[in-house]
Design a protein around this motif. Structure first.
Motif, short mmCIF file in Angstrom:
data_model
loop_
_atom_site.label_atom_id
_atom_site.label_comp_id
_atom_site.label_asym_id
_atom_site.label_seq_id
_atom_site.Cartn_x
_atom_site.Cartn_y
_atom_site.Cartn_z
N ASN A 219 0.63 -1.30 0.52
CA ASN A 219 0.01 0.19 0.16
C ASN A 219 1.13 1.30 -0.24
OD1 ASN A 219 -2.77 -1.67 0.38
ND2 ASN A 219 -2.30 -1.52 1.71
N THR A 220 1.45 0.98 0.51
CA THR A 220 2.93 1.99 0.92
C THR A 220 3.47 2.78 -0.97
OG1 THR A 220 3.81 2.13 3.02
CG2 THR A 220 5.22 2.75 1.68
N ILE A 221 3.86 1.12 -1.18
CA ILE A 221 4.85 1.47 -2.91
C ILE A 221 3.64 2.34 -3.49
CG2 ILE A 221 5.08 0.63 -4.46
CD1 ILE A 221 6.97 -1.23 -2.52
N PHE A 222 2.53 2.26 -3.35
CA PHE A 222 1.23 1.86 -4.99
C PHE A 222 0.27 3.49 -4.21
CE2 PHE A 222 2.73 -1.98 -6.29
CZ PHE A 222 3.37 -1.87 -6.92
N VAL A 228 6.33 7.67 -7.46
CA VAL A 228 6.14 6.23 -7.25
C VAL A 228 8.04 6.35 -6.88
CG1 VAL A 228 7.56 4.39 -8.41
CG2 VAL A 228 5.35 4.92 -9.54
N GLY A 229 8.88 7.80 -6.97
CA GLY A 229 9.72 7.14 -6.47
C GLY A 229 10.27 8.02 -5.33
N GLU A 230 8.88 8.58 -4.32
CA GLU A 230 9.10 9.33 -3.63
C GLU A 230 8.50 7.82 -2.44
OE1 GLU A 230 7.82 13.64 -3.81
OE2 GLU A 230 5.95 12.37 -4.10
N ASN A 231 7.81 7.04 -3.23
CA ASN A 231 7.18 6.06 -2.45
C ASN A 231 7.62 5.16 -2.14
OD1 ASN A 231 4.39 7.07 -2.10
ND2 ASN A 231 4.25 5.85 -4.22
N ILE A 232 9.04 4.63 -3.07
CA ILE A 232 10.33 4.26 -2.93
C ILE A 232 11.35 4.58 -2.15
CG2 ILE A 232 11.94 3.00 -3.88
CD1 ILE A 232 9.45 1.20 -5.11
N GLU A 233 11.44 5.43 -1.86
CA GLU A 233 12.08 6.05 -0.35
C GLU A 233 11.76 5.69 0.44
OE1 GLU A 233 15.46 7.36 -1.24
OE2 GLU A 233 15.31 6.46 -3.17
N PHE A 234 9.98 6.11 0.67
CA PHE A 234 9.70 5.93 2.04
C PHE A 234 9.58 4.53 2.63
CE2 PHE A 234 7.70 9.84 1.35
CZ PHE A 234 6.89 10.17 2.70
N ALA A 235 9.51 3.18 1.15
CA ALA A 235 9.32 2.09 1.59
C ALA A 235 10.63 1.61 2.33
CB ALA A 235 9.32 1.42 0.31
N LYS A 236 11.65 2.12 1.35
CA LYS A 236 13.42 1.58 2.12
C LYS A 236 13.61 2.09 3.09
CE LYS A 236 15.95 2.47 -2.31
NZ LYS A 236 16.59 3.16 -3.39
N ALA A 237 12.93 3.24 4.04
CA ALA A 237 13.64 3.42 5.46
C ALA A 237 12.32 2.23 5.91
CB ALA A 237 12.96 4.97 5.31
N GLU A 238 10.74 2.71 5.92
CA GLU A 238 10.32 2.60 6.87
C GLU A 238 10.50 0.18 7.49
OE1 GLU A 238 5.38 1.79 7.77
OE2 GLU A 238 6.25 3.25 6.38
N PHE A 251 13.17 -4.74 -6.16
CA PHE A 251 12.33 -5.50 -8.20
C PHE A 251 12.19 -4.27 -8.03
CE2 PHE A 251 9.46 -6.97 -10.81
CZ PHE A 251 9.72 -8.30 -11.28
N ILE A 252 11.58 -2.99 -7.99
CA ILE A 252 10.94 -2.10 -8.68
C ILE A 252 12.49 -1.31 -8.75
CG2 ILE A 252 9.48 0.04 -8.78
CD1 ILE A 252 7.63 -1.75 -6.59
N ALA A 253 12.89 -0.94 -8.13
CA ALA A 253 14.01 0.24 -8.34
C ALA A 253 15.07 -0.53 -9.66
CB ALA A 253 15.00 0.27 -6.23
N GLY A 254 15.55 -1.89 -9.46
CA GLY A 254 16.55 -2.06 -10.82
C GLY A 254 14.93 -2.48 -11.89
N ARG A 255 14.50 -1.23 -12.06
CA ARG A 255 13.84 -2.15 -13.01
C ARG A 255 14.26 -1.12 -14.50
NH1 ARG A 255 10.58 2.41 -11.45
NH2 ARG A 255 9.88 3.50 -12.85
#
Length: 276
Positions: A219-222, A228-238, A251-255
């Protein structure tokens, strides 16, 4: 004690082919000169093994399957390429798996314990992980990457170069044109995500606490209120402490710039707990 190798007299085994101990080659099969048939492999009947194809031990291949046909790729110039099939696979009637392309990775690779139902197709240069299930007429275009424990429903087509993450579930009669994250369900013509593959995760033994954390990460990522870039950074931290959640993030960051499937505007909020 050695297990006897049995070759039906109607089959053609070209000089140079390697046949393992205890292999059983039924009537009207063809095994080419560069083929390697592992121990206890069974070719039931009317199977063609072409090109530089290796079939792992204890794999069973049913009638009319064609393994190691040349790639359907105009960039291929006829160089030696390979198909490598893992151990303990079931390859049902009419399945086709092609060699790699000499202008690409040069090998098509199938992991152990795969279950490929009738008329499934795996194109050139694909990589398929372990424990894959391809239902009837499931199809991969060239250069696809499929993770471990993936289920692809019947009549579903995956576009060339698409990546499918571990433990993903692709519903039947779908068109998969973008990458599908690990653990997700993707369904539809130009498929969208329909939440997480909760039943698959439970079958894989993932703890309930980790499933809840994974849903939160999804839910955070989407979250559509941020990029999406902001969500990925949030998810990396959380979710840095969760290897399962981080598999999706990585997976998403490496696409790169590749397209990937996202939740439908009508739903796909990660609460599809009963989807299979």
């Amino acid at each position: 004690m050695k297990i006897q190798t049995v070759i039906h007299p109607s089959s053609v085994i070209e000089a140079g082919a390697q046949i393992g101990e205890g292999a059983r080659i039924g009537p009207f099969c063809y095994v080419g000169p560069d083929a390697v048939i592992g121990d206890r492999v069974e070719l039931v009947s009317h199977v063609s093994v072409m090109g530089a194809t290796t079939i792992g031990a204890s794999t069973k291949v049913y009638p009319m399957a064609i393994l190691g046909g040349p790639p359907q790729n105009t960039k291929h110039k006829g160089g030696r390429t390979t198909l490598v099939i893992g151990e303990n696979c079931a390859i049902r009637e009419g399945v086709t798996m092609h060699l790699g392309t000499d202008s690409s990775r040069g090998e098509t690779t199938i992991g152990d314990n795969g279950n490929f139902l009738a008329y499934a197709h795996i194109a050139h240069d694909c990589v398929v992980g372990r424990n894959a299930t391809f239902a009837n007429q499931a199809t991969l275009g060239g250069h696809c990457e499929v993770g471990d424990n993936v289920y692809i429903g019947g009549l579903t087509a995956v576009h060339q170069f698409v990546r499918i993450g571990d433990n993903a579930f692709l519903g039947g009669c779908s068109a998969i044109v973008g990458d599908v994250i690990p653990y997700a369900i993707a369904v539809g013509n130009r498929a969208s995500l329909r939440g997480l593959n909760i039943i698959g995760l439970k079958r894989a033994g993932l703890p309930r606490s980790e499933i809840h954390l994974l849903r939160k990460a999804y839910n955070t990522i989407f979250d559509r209120s941020r990029t999406v870039g902001e969500n990925i950074e949030f998810a990396k931290a959380e979710f840095a402490s969760s290897p399962t959640a981080m598999k999706i993030v990585d997976f998403i960051a490496g696409r790169g710039k590749r397209h990937y499937a996202v939740p439908s505007l009508k739903g796909g909020d990660g609460d599809d707990t009963d989807d299979d």
